[in-house]
Design an enzyme around this catalytic site. Structure first.
Site, PDB file in Angstrom:
ATOM      1  N   HIS A  64      -7.410  -5.782  -0.281  1.00  0.00           N
ATOM      2  CA  HIS A  64      -6.211  -4.968  -0.169  1.00  0.00           C
ATOM      3  C   HIS A  64      -5.214  -5.539   0.836  1.00  0.00           C
ATOM      4  O   HIS A  64      -4.009  -5.356   0.683  1.00  0.00           O
ATOM      5  CB  HIS A  64      -6.613  -3.549   0.232  1.00  0.00           C
ATOM      6  N   SER A 117       0.829  -1.192   0.000  1.00  0.00           N
ATOM      7  CA  SER A 117       0.000   0.000   0.000  1.00  0.00           C
ATOM      8  C   SER A 117       0.872   1.254   0.000  1.00  0.00           C
ATOM      9  O   SER A 117       1.706   1.413  -0.891  1.00  0.00           O
ATOM     10  CB  SER A 117      -0.945  -0.051   1.209  1.00  0.00           C
TER      11      SER A 117
END
Length: 255
Positions: free
Chosen positions: A233, A84
């Site tokens: 994610h 991320s």
């Protein structure tokens, strides 16, 4: 600044860089797996964990933090794994100092500008910060008013600690709020990295989509992409065995 870090193992060096609201413990399992064959350095990004606080969250500055730590530890060449926001930091380190980077792994992130998507999280963190809570369970109640997912609540609570008679965040929350525009952005650059690069996408995540892939190939012409099915994610936490194997195999195959 000197980042807080954890180091284990011997051999070629690999830096592990966590994402927004995280800490070096996020890559705990991968750190353990890789340390059998590599010198693994997990870091707390500035304004997170036990690293120093600073008003800037610009990627150029955060990349310089990693390069400064490498210099401090006498590391001339290294590989990078970032998730991320940590993926953007890893990409920026690579583009700023491509001669120092052996291999790059980016977990569910693209070198693009994103729309804001953490308003609820920030509201929850701020609510906790402005309260006089004494326990984690009280903090979770405040978070739950703004963050629906229990897993996200528990992830955030990992960065809560007791200071004197109350619970406070390890985050530099004002810096994260004020620097959020930089966090979701991507600073354009003409630099490229022609070395081995692997993007790992969570199938259910929209951080890497078809429209973003040309941007990845622009900066990293030799990049490959792998997808982990049934994950979002947080792919390294949802399916750690598969994720860790992909990273380990990639680092071994390109040694």
């Amino acid at each position: 600044m000197q980042l807080n870090y954890k180091i284990n193992g011997q051999g070629e060096t690999v830096f592990l860089i966590h994402g927004l609201f995280g800490s070096l413990s996020n890559f705990g399992l991968l750190h353990q797996v890789l340390s059998h064959h590599y010198r693994v350095i997990s870091i707390d990004v500035r304004n997170h964990g036990e690293s120093p606080h600073h008003p800037s969250m610009a990627y150029e500055d955060m990349a310089d933090d990693v390069l400064a730590l490498a210099k401090l530890l006498g590391v001339k060449n290294f590989s990078l794994v970032g998730h991320s926001m940590g993926g953007k930091i890893a990409m920026m380190v690579t583009l700023k100092a491509p001669e120092k980077v052996d291999k790059l792994v980016v977990a569910d992130m693209s070198p693009v500008n994103y729309e804001p998507r953490h308003q609820g999280v920030f509201a929850g963190l701020q609510a906790v910060a402005e309260s006089d809570i004494k326990t984690r369970s009280e903090a979770q109640q405040y978070l739950a008013n703004h963050v629906e997912e229990v897993g996200v609540q528990q992830f955030l609570l990992k960065s809560l600690y007791r200071f004197k008679d109350k619970m406070i965040w390890r985050y530099n929350l004002p810096a994260l709020v004020n620097g959020y525009a930089d966090i979701i952005a991507w600073p354009d650059t003409d630099q490229k990295f022609n070395g081995p690069t692997l993007f790992i996408k969570g199938q259910l995540s929209d951080y890497i989509i078809d429209d973003y892939w040309p941007h990845g190939r622009r900066y990293f012409p030799n990049a490959k992409i792998k997808m982990i099915m049934g994950t979002g994610h947080w792919l390294h936490a949802e399916k750690p065995v598969i994720f860790n194997k992909l990273v380990n195999d990639f680092l071994h195959a390109t040694s």
